[in-house]
Write an enzyme that holds these catalytic residues in place. Structure first.
Site, PDB file in Angstrom:
ATOM      1  N   TYR A   1       0.840  -1.203   0.000  1.00  0.00           N
ATOM      2  CA  TYR A   1       0.000   0.000   0.000  1.00  0.00           C
ATOM      3  C   TYR A   1       0.870   1.245   0.000  1.00  0.00           C
ATOM      4  O   TYR A   1       1.938   1.258   0.627  1.00  0.00           O
ATOM      5  CB  TYR A   1      -0.874   0.059   1.254  1.00  0.00           C
ATOM      6  CG  TYR A   1      -2.057  -0.875   1.236  1.00  0.00           C
ATOM      7  CD1 TYR A   1      -3.301  -0.433   0.820  1.00  0.00           C
ATOM      8  CD2 TYR A   1      -1.920  -2.201   1.644  1.00  0.00           C
ATOM      9  CE1 TYR A   1      -4.391  -1.288   0.805  1.00  0.00           C
ATOM     10  CE2 TYR A   1      -3.003  -3.067   1.630  1.00  0.00           C
ATOM     11  CZ  TYR A   1      -4.230  -2.599   1.210  1.00  0.00           C
ATOM     12  OH  TYR A   1      -5.307  -3.451   1.191  1.00  0.00           O
TER      13      TYR A   1
ATOM     14  N   HIS B   1      -7.275  -8.269  -2.632  1.00  0.00           N
ATOM     15  CA  HIS B   1      -8.604  -7.667  -2.433  1.00  0.00           C
ATOM     16  C   HIS B   1      -8.532  -6.171  -2.714  1.00  0.00           C
ATOM     17  O   HIS B   1      -7.470  -5.564  -2.650  1.00  0.00           O
ATOM     18  CB  HIS B   1      -9.090  -7.893  -0.993  1.00  0.00           C
ATOM     19  CG  HIS B   1      -8.154  -7.340   0.036  1.00  0.00           C
ATOM     20  ND1 HIS B   1      -7.072  -8.049   0.509  1.00  0.00           N
ATOM     21  CD2 HIS B   1      -8.094  -6.134   0.654  1.00  0.00           C
ATOM     22  CE1 HIS B   1      -6.404  -7.310   1.377  1.00  0.00           C
ATOM     23  NE2 HIS B   1      -6.994  -6.134   1.482  1.00  0.00           N
TER      24      HIS B   1
ATOM     25  N   TYR C   1      -0.861 -10.091   0.342  1.00  0.00           N
ATOM     26  CA  TYR C   1       0.239  -9.517   1.139  1.00  0.00           C
ATOM     27  C   TYR C   1       0.263 -10.144   2.527  1.00  0.00           C
ATOM     28  O   TYR C   1      -0.748 -10.653   3.000  1.00  0.00           O
ATOM     29  CB  TYR C   1       0.133  -7.993   1.201  1.00  0.00           C
ATOM     30  CG  TYR C   1      -1.129  -7.418   1.798  1.00  0.00           C
ATOM     31  CD1 TYR C   1      -1.298  -7.322   3.188  1.00  0.00           C
ATOM     32  CD2 TYR C   1      -2.149  -6.945   0.982  1.00  0.00           C
ATOM     33  CE1 TYR C   1      -2.443  -6.770   3.733  1.00  0.00           C
ATOM     34  CE2 TYR C   1      -3.314  -6.399   1.523  1.00  0.00           C
ATOM     35  CZ  TYR C   1      -3.452  -6.317   2.902  1.00  0.00           C
ATOM     36  OH  TYR C   1      -4.591  -5.779   3.431  1.00  0.00           O
TER      37      TYR C   1
ATOM     38  N   ARG D   1      -2.933 -12.300   3.434  1.00  0.00           N
ATOM     39  CA  ARG D   1      -4.272 -11.884   3.036  1.00  0.00           C
ATOM     40  C   ARG D   1      -4.413 -12.115   1.539  1.00  0.00           C
ATOM     41  O   ARG D   1      -3.517 -11.796   0.753  1.00  0.00           O
ATOM     42  CB  ARG D   1      -4.492 -10.392   3.340  1.00  0.00           C
ATOM     43  CG  ARG D   1      -4.589 -10.101   4.823  1.00  0.00           C
ATOM     44  CD  ARG D   1      -5.791  -9.234   5.135  1.00  0.00           C
ATOM     45  NE  ARG D   1      -7.028  -9.864   4.726  1.00  0.00           N
ATOM     46  CZ  ARG D   1      -8.118  -9.212   4.312  1.00  0.00           C
ATOM     47  NH1 ARG D   1      -8.114  -7.906   4.267  1.00  0.00           N
ATOM     48  NH2 ARG D   1      -9.200  -9.858   3.939  1.00  0.00           N
TER      49      ARG D   1
ATOM     50  N   HIS E   1     -10.428  -2.643  -1.328  1.00  0.00           N
ATOM     51  CA  HIS E   1     -11.299  -2.085  -0.292  1.00  0.00           C
ATOM     52  C   HIS E   1     -12.289  -1.104  -0.910  1.00  0.00           C
ATOM     53  O   HIS E   1     -11.903  -0.309  -1.776  1.00  0.00           O
ATOM     54  CB  HIS E   1     -10.476  -1.317   0.745  1.00  0.00           C
ATOM     55  CG  HIS E   1      -9.558  -2.178   1.555  1.00  0.00           C
ATOM     56  ND1 HIS E   1      -9.900  -2.659   2.797  1.00  0.00           N
ATOM     57  CD2 HIS E   1      -8.317  -2.656   1.306  1.00  0.00           C
ATOM     58  CE1 HIS E   1      -8.903  -3.386   3.286  1.00  0.00           C
ATOM     59  NE2 HIS E   1      -7.922  -3.397   2.394  1.00  0.00           N
TER      60      HIS E   1
HETATM   61 FE    FE Z   1      -6.121  -4.571   2.563  1.00  0.00          FE
END
Ligand code: FE
Length: 227
Positions: free
Chosen positions: A108, A158, A147, A155, A160
């Protein structure tokens, strides 16, 4: 300035999107509205997560480019689109749609992300959109990577979403079919049961002819209680 919305799209794009969405289960004609409405469920909530953007989300529908830079984000280009509806199947017009996601390396653009995977300077990691008069939204991005979320846990990939109507708001995440981490992800599985998780797990579709030939397409409809 209003958030970027379908009003800014060209006529050709709108026609193309209408054709795509005509194949979506949630598109209702008056004749079928009652039958379809009975089948609608509110989209399951998912955690906001730690990486909601700290600064204002850019008003863009193309996350593969950053203003002032000539490069293109790395990774698989995907076109994500769908409708925001209420439980009765009616479109939620002018809903605020916020999206944020990791890049193709699973990182991110957020100072709290501990992942050592590389940043991509050409990737705009978030966007603010608005639905049009038919409740539609659409954006171009890259498929995020899975990640690490701890020493022994990944995870699944995805995106968000935070969707705000006038009376209701959903915080959720969209996942990708066949991701090896979907089955063991506690957040996805908190949706409760296969039928519920399936509302959040989407297929990568081949693009319709007007999209870039190497891109993919994902259709993700979201349902609020009242809109
Ligand atoms: Fe996330």
């Amino acid at each position: 300035m209003a958030p970027h919305s379908i009003r800014d799209f060209g006529r050709r794009e709108i026609l193309r999107m209408s054709a795509v969405l005509a194949g979506s289960r949630l598109v209702v004609s008056p004749k079928h509205a009652i039958a379809e409405a009975a089948a609608l469920q509110r989209t399951p909530d998912q955690i906001l997560g730690p990486f909601y953007p700290l600064s204002e989300l850019p008003r863009t529908s193309d996350l593969t480019r950053v203003p002032g830079r000539s490069g293109r984000a790395e990774g698989q280009v995907i076109n994500v689109m769908g409708r925001v509806l209420n439980l009765a199947g009616e479109p939620v017009r002018n809903a605020k749609v916020e999206v944020w996601q990791a890049n193709t390396h699973g990182r991110y653009t957020h100072p709290s992300d501990p992942n050592p995977a590389p940043l991509d300077p050409n990737f705009e990691g978030s966007a603010l959109l608005a639905t049009d008069s038919e409740g539609r939204y659409r954006f171009k991005t890259i498929k995020p990577a899975a990640y690490p979320a701890g020493p022994n846990r990944m995870r699944p990939a995805h995106i968000h979403f935070q969707v705000s109507g006038r009376q209701d708001k959903i915080v959720t995440q969209m996942y990708f079919e066949n991701d090896p981490y979907n089955n063991t992800d506690p957040f996805l599985n908190s949706a409760g049961g296969t039928e519920r998780t399936e509302l959040l797990v989407k297929k990568l579709l081949d693009p319709s002819p007007d999209f870039e030939p190497d891109s993919k397409m994902v259709i993700f409809d979201m349902v609020l209680y009242k809109g």
